[in-house]
Design a protein around this motif. Sequence first.
Motif, PDB file in Angstrom:
ATOM      1  N   GLY A 234       0.696  -1.150  -0.081  1.00 48.73           N
ATOM      2  CA  GLY A 234       0.109  -0.233   0.069  1.00 48.73           C
ATOM      3  C   GLY A 234       0.716   1.180  -0.022  1.00 48.73           C
ATOM      4  O   GLY A 234       1.844   1.091  -0.536  1.00 48.73           O
TER       5      GLY A 234
ATOM      6  N   GLN B  98      -2.765  -3.836   1.776  1.00 52.53           N
ATOM      7  CA  GLN B  98      -3.226  -2.611   1.039  1.00 52.53           C
ATOM      8  C   GLN B  98      -3.596  -1.576   2.223  1.00 52.53           C
ATOM      9  O   GLN B  98      -4.773  -1.193   2.294  1.00 52.53           O
ATOM     10  CB  GLN B  98      -4.508  -2.862   0.272  1.00 52.53           C
TER      11      GLN B  98
ATOM     12  N   TYR C  34      -4.280  13.419  -0.043  1.00 54.95           N
ATOM     13  CA  TYR C  34      -4.523  12.176  -1.165  1.00 54.95           C
ATOM     14  C   TYR C  34      -5.070  11.088  -0.254  1.00 54.95           C
ATOM     15  O   TYR C  34      -5.121  11.017   1.136  1.00 54.95           O
ATOM     16  CB  TYR C  34      -3.536  12.012  -2.126  1.00 54.95           C
ATOM     17  N   THR C  35      -5.500  10.153  -1.138  1.00 54.19           N
ATOM     18  CA  THR C  35      -5.819   8.652  -0.400  1.00 54.19           C
ATOM     19  C   THR C  35      -4.894   7.808  -0.695  1.00 54.19           C
ATOM     20  O   THR C  35      -4.375   7.697  -1.918  1.00 54.19           O
ATOM     21  CB  THR C  35      -7.228   8.192  -0.916  1.00 54.19           C
TER      22      THR C  35
ATOM     23  N   GLY D 122      -1.122   5.592  -3.988  1.00 50.95           N
ATOM     24  CA  GLY D 122      -2.251   6.467  -3.572  1.00 50.95           C
ATOM     25  C   GLY D 122      -2.732   7.208  -4.804  1.00 50.95           C
ATOM     26  O   GLY D 122      -2.086   7.081  -5.891  1.00 50.95           O
ATOM     27  N   THR D 123      -3.858   7.508  -4.513  1.00 50.14           N
ATOM     28  CA  THR D 123      -4.399   8.469  -5.618  1.00 50.14           C
ATOM     29  C   THR D 123      -4.995   9.869  -5.201  1.00 50.14           C
ATOM     30  O   THR D 123      -5.397   9.757  -3.948  1.00 50.14           O
ATOM     31  CB  THR D 123      -5.557   8.033  -6.386  1.00 50.14           C
TER      32      THR D 123
ATOM     33  N   THR E  93      -4.590   2.731  -2.834  1.00 50.35           N
ATOM     34  CA  THR E  93      -5.861   2.565  -3.415  1.00 50.35           C
ATOM     35  C   THR E  93      -5.394   1.895  -4.783  1.00 50.35           C
ATOM     36  O   THR E  93      -6.420   1.316  -5.474  1.00 50.35           O
ATOM     37  CB  THR E  93      -6.482   3.619  -3.783  1.00 50.35           C
TER      38      THR E  93
END
Length: 359
Positions: free
Chosen positions: A40, A86, A56-57, A45-46, A60
């Motif tokens: 992860g 993840q 951001y997250t 991330g996105t 993902t």
Amino acid sequence: MSRPKTAPYRQFFAALATLLFVVTSAHAQTRPNVRILATGGTIAGTGASSTTTVGYTAATVGVQQLIAAVPELAKVANVKGEQVFQIASESMTNEHWLTLGKRVNALLAQPDVDGIVITHGTDTLEETAYFLDLVVKSRKPVVLVGAMRPSTALSADGPLNLYNAVLVAGNADAAGKGVLVSLNDQIHSARDVTKTNTSTPDSFKTPELGLIGYIQGGKAFFYRASTRKHTFDTEFDIANLNTLPQVDIVYGYANMNTVALDAFVAAGAKGIIHAGVGDGSLAARVKPALIAARKKGAIIVRASRVGQGILARNGEANDDELDFVAADTLSPQKARILLMLALTKTTNTAEIQRMFYTY
């Protein structure tokens, strides 16, 4: 008019196809086999837009997408991906470490695996790297890699970081150097590297002892190596471990009190890392509580919040008399890892001190 004879042409193209297949297969066999284990983090991330570099997250994007985004990987290694976790790395736990360590050891025991790359969030990357540096039982390269910008950002650093990490993991010169960390075209040893900036791509550094190599022009160049024992040369074995002893960190500061320390001891901590000011100094109101914690059986390790330098044994405290342990040059977060593993072997402070000077 007679038709041209096609048989010779067919034979020619069939032979050419066979030759190309043989050459391609031979080339594939000469490339190292690198397994990518994804956990992860920001590298996966996105963000909401291409200019989102904070907020951001994380975690993902799956491992197959990470690999597909860097088709150049196929030119330098035979890569296979595996999604182990993840998660964002601030959520990494001891149980995650044990699972990851066991999986790494199992893969490295296979003759068809030449090296491993682990994609990881940067917040605790240095801790996971040091844990693996103490428990991996192989000379084969293990390289941790992350990113400071999500995969959707302009100038995302993840793809090139991943490419470079695979280059390092497939490099025979990386063998036997312990677990490595590769970001920003640099190679660091797991023991000494640390995250130094909240958000910039050059965050990972080894401020005092120095990085051990660079990646340039598609090649890894090594200039030095850690002298501390690691990986195949350690005494730690997690094969039959499902948990690790509870060890907590107490941070030193002006006007410090004993609330956190008392709570950790009451909660059953087997060890306490005291991240003291300066050379691990003990505040007058805290020292009696540390002595009491030691008398209750908790192992006390004096470390420093400073970030550089040797923690002097019998310097700011009489460690011999107090039966405390000095952290040497380990940061508080890495001292915690070594103490947890040490406690799976012994509670003798002299032996634990030896370990801190060995690893």
